[in-house]
Write a protein that holds these residues in place. Sequence first.
Motif: not given
Length: 326
Positions: A88-97
């Motif tokens: 979840i953290r990696f997915r959120q960071a990817y979408h934010i970027l």
Amino acid sequence: MMPLYHISQQRSESFFPVMVASKETQIYRHDVDKLSVSEREGLLKPYLPQNQPTNTKPLKSQPIRHFCKVQLHLLAYALMHALFSIYIRFRQAYHILLDRIFAVLYYHHRAPELIKQDIQALTRIPQHLTVILELKEEEQGFVGLEKLLDDVAEISAWCAGAGIPMLSVYERTGALKDHLQRTHRAIASKLHAYFGRHVPFLEIQAPHVQSFLNGEDLGQSPSSAAEDGRSTLVDLTKTLTEMSQRNKLSAEDISLDLIDAEISESVMTEPDLLILFGPYIQLQGYPPWQIRLTEIYHSQDNNGVGYQVFLRALHNFAKAQMKFGR
């Protein structure tokens, strides 16, 4: 004397079976007393279950094995949660970027020319766009309402710059309906900031509320809130029922086209594209009849109104294939 004799005869007959049963019981007990213990067991042995263990030892408790099993389950549970949290953290960071990159590459700078340039490669754009906005409980009040009005004004300016003629805004609590005049002023001010003197035609509508067109009163027209869709369906059902009972309308005349025309006139026409700006797919009681054939776009892990979400929704709509089944 005859009745008395009859009664005494009945009493003697009623006591006779008791005396016989008592005599048979005595004979049975006398015979049983003569049997030995082994003979009694032989009589009962055919009726006992087979292969019954004679000496059953109690199970020994195994606290170490039970403790290890519990710890193993807890370890597997914690490991699954850790892996899912990392994902979840990696997915959120990817979408934010990704959103930050799109925000830098595609920013309107409040210029309608740049908005038209961003969508010029699209083969089609929606003629009726609808969005779902939310006035959160922790943001209710003056600050929350101002933020909601600013979001509505921004989306209206984007639609005007992209050439989308109609925008429907759904807000569950009906805050926009209660402040229709303030909504009109906020949108007009935002359009003036985008277009300068050449402000496009603006009309704001809401059911059972006086609409505004450049500040003028136009009467009643459709809008969207949580109670609008339900009340419209209920009122339409009552009206059709009463007309049918009074023989003003036959059952054969009630069709999907009639219902669709009445609901479209009372609430709004069916939109082509629905954009969700929240992190989850929640329609929040949106009138279901209006979106039965609507393309729905949702940006995962997004939390707020953004131009990049609006632009990606238009690109996704242009690539979508509408296949209507029979």
